[in-house]
Design a protein around this motif. Structure first.
Motif, short mmCIF file in Angstrom:
data_model
loop_
_atom_site.label_atom_id
_atom_site.label_comp_id
_atom_site.label_asym_id
_atom_site.label_seq_id
_atom_site.Cartn_x
_atom_site.Cartn_y
_atom_site.Cartn_z
N GLN A 289 53.35 82.44 14.05
CA GLN A 289 52.51 82.49 15.43
C GLN A 289 52.02 81.04 15.58
N LEU A 290 52.56 80.55 16.83
CA LEU A 290 52.05 79.54 17.50
C LEU A 290 51.43 80.04 18.81
N SER A 291 50.41 79.05 19.33
CA SER A 291 50.00 79.37 20.62
C SER A 291 50.75 78.65 21.72
N ALA A 292 50.88 79.16 22.93
CA ALA A 292 51.68 78.46 23.92
C ALA A 292 50.93 77.32 24.32
N LEU A 293 49.40 77.24 24.16
CA LEU A 293 48.75 76.02 24.42
C LEU A 293 49.21 74.82 23.35
N GLU A 294 49.21 75.19 22.10
CA GLU A 294 49.43 74.05 21.13
C GLU A 294 50.73 73.60 21.17
N PHE A 296 52.52 72.95 23.98
CA PHE A 296 52.52 72.29 25.14
C PHE A 296 51.75 71.07 24.58
N SER A 297 50.49 71.22 24.13
CA SER A 297 49.38 69.98 24.16
C SER A 297 50.00 69.16 22.99
N SER A 298 50.48 69.76 21.68
CA SER A 298 50.88 68.85 20.44
C SER A 298 52.25 68.03 20.98
N ALA A 299 52.75 68.50 21.74
CA ALA A 299 54.47 67.83 22.25
C ALA A 299 55.12 67.61 20.81
#
Length: 362
Positions: A289-294, A296-299
């Protein structure tokens, strides 16, 4: 030549492996018979019996192996009697879309195949062979594109490791992650593949190679492979890795366990914009499980490395030359030399996270 041999077979799902007498198939056009001289005990073999994979049965275990060609069929051009060969459990057909587009490790004729029938029988019933090989046996019959010749000077036990552990770990670093000099590399899971990745990362010029395992006894093996740091796996792994990498996290993480928890740990311990390479083969129901935000933001980049993303026909001979030239040391990877009857005990050691590679010698 005898048409019978001894092999290590799992008769039905959930039953223990046992040594049995098998009848060898007649060799056909384009096929090669190989007398097995050494075979490594790989985690993929354990996955065939612990529920991670669900192969057909009866099943001859084993796939990481080397031996000597003792018979060739009609029209065989790439092997002759007496050749020393490494077995390729995922041979490329060279004609499918993936092969023609430079990805032979994803060949559609062999990728994802857990086991095959090849004419081998037990009590007159068909027997399957692990990954098309079934190397925990005295002999195998395989298509000629599944054998790769290596110099006879190379010892069989070391040659066997080239066919899976070394190629997979080295390829993950060289071909998939493409580690550059001066970068930092985190390797999680220090079996044969993970230790190979550690050695490859140092050889690639990584300034820092951080080796991680749940078993603290792996520290010596990690250091022998070239690790600059050893960390015992814990819930604080991300914090520990960042404390060792200028608070950024590692440039690369190579995950060699195949579990959602360790993939997630690798992800968290990698810097923003870094890359996570998943080498371990996990279970279908172990969800990450990975969030959509992380995302994107972690690149960060999350990739898998299948069979080292390697063209085996080119890279196994090259690795063999590196071993003979002293550029690639493998001796520390073999922690136990065993017989066929000792393989179940080797699986137990592997499940407990002990040692590196057990190698069957025949």
């Amino acid at each position: 030549m005898s048409r019978y041999m001894t092999g290590l077979v799992v008769r039905t799902e959930g039953t223990p492996a046992e040594l049995v007498e098998l009848r060898l198939p007649e060799i056909g056009p384009g096929q090669v018979r190989v007398r097995i001289r050494a075979a490594g005990v790989c985690h993929s073999d354990l996955s065939m019996i612990n529920g991670t994979l669900r192969p057909p049965h009866p099943l001859v275990l084993g796939h990481e192996a080397a031996g000597e060609v003792v018979e060739v069929g009609d029209h065989v051009t790439r092997a002759k009697i007496g050749d020393h060969v490494v077995l390729n459990w995922q041979p490329a057909c060279r004609s499918c879309w993936f092969c023609e587009h430079g990805q032979p490790w994803l060949c559609s004729t062999s990728h994802g195949v857990a086991a095959l029938e090849n004419g081998l029988t037990l009590d007159d019933a068909p027997v399957h062979v692990t990954l098309g090989v079934g190397a925990f046996a005295e002999q195998v019959v395989v298509p000629e594109n599944a054998v790769i010749a290596v110099p006879p000077e190379l010892e069989f036990d070391l040659a066997a490791l080239l066919g899976c552990a070394i190629l997979t770990g080295t390829g993950a670093v060289r071909n998939t992650a493409r580690v550059a000099p001066g970068e930092s590399v985190l390797v999680i899971g220090l079996g044969g593949v993970g230790l190979s990745a550690v050695a490859a990362a140092r050889a690639a010029g990584a300034a820092q190679v951080i080796a991680v395992d749940v078993n603290e006894s792996k520290k010596g093996l990690a250091e022998a492979a070239g690790a600059t740091d050893f960390v015992a796996s814990s819930e604080n792994l991300s914090k520990d890795i960042r404390s060792r990498t200028s608070r950024r996290g590692a440039d690369h993480a190579i995950e060699c366990v195949g579990r959602a928890a360790t993939i997630r740990a690798a992800w968290r311990a990698t810097r923003t914009g870094g890359q996570v390479t998943v080498v371990g083969m996990g279970a279908a129901d172990d969800m990450l499980q990975l969030s959509a935000l992380e995302i994107f933001s972690s690149a960060r980049i999350l990739r898998a490395s299948v069979y080292g993303q390697a063209d085996t026909d080119l890279e196994i001979p090259a690795l063999a030359r590196d071993v003979l030239d002293g550029k690639l040391a493998l001796g520390h990877l073999i922690t136990d030399r065993i017989g066929l009857a000792d393989v179940p005990a080797a699986f137990d050691r592997m499940a407990r996270g002990e040692g590196a590679r057990s190698v069957v010698t025949l």
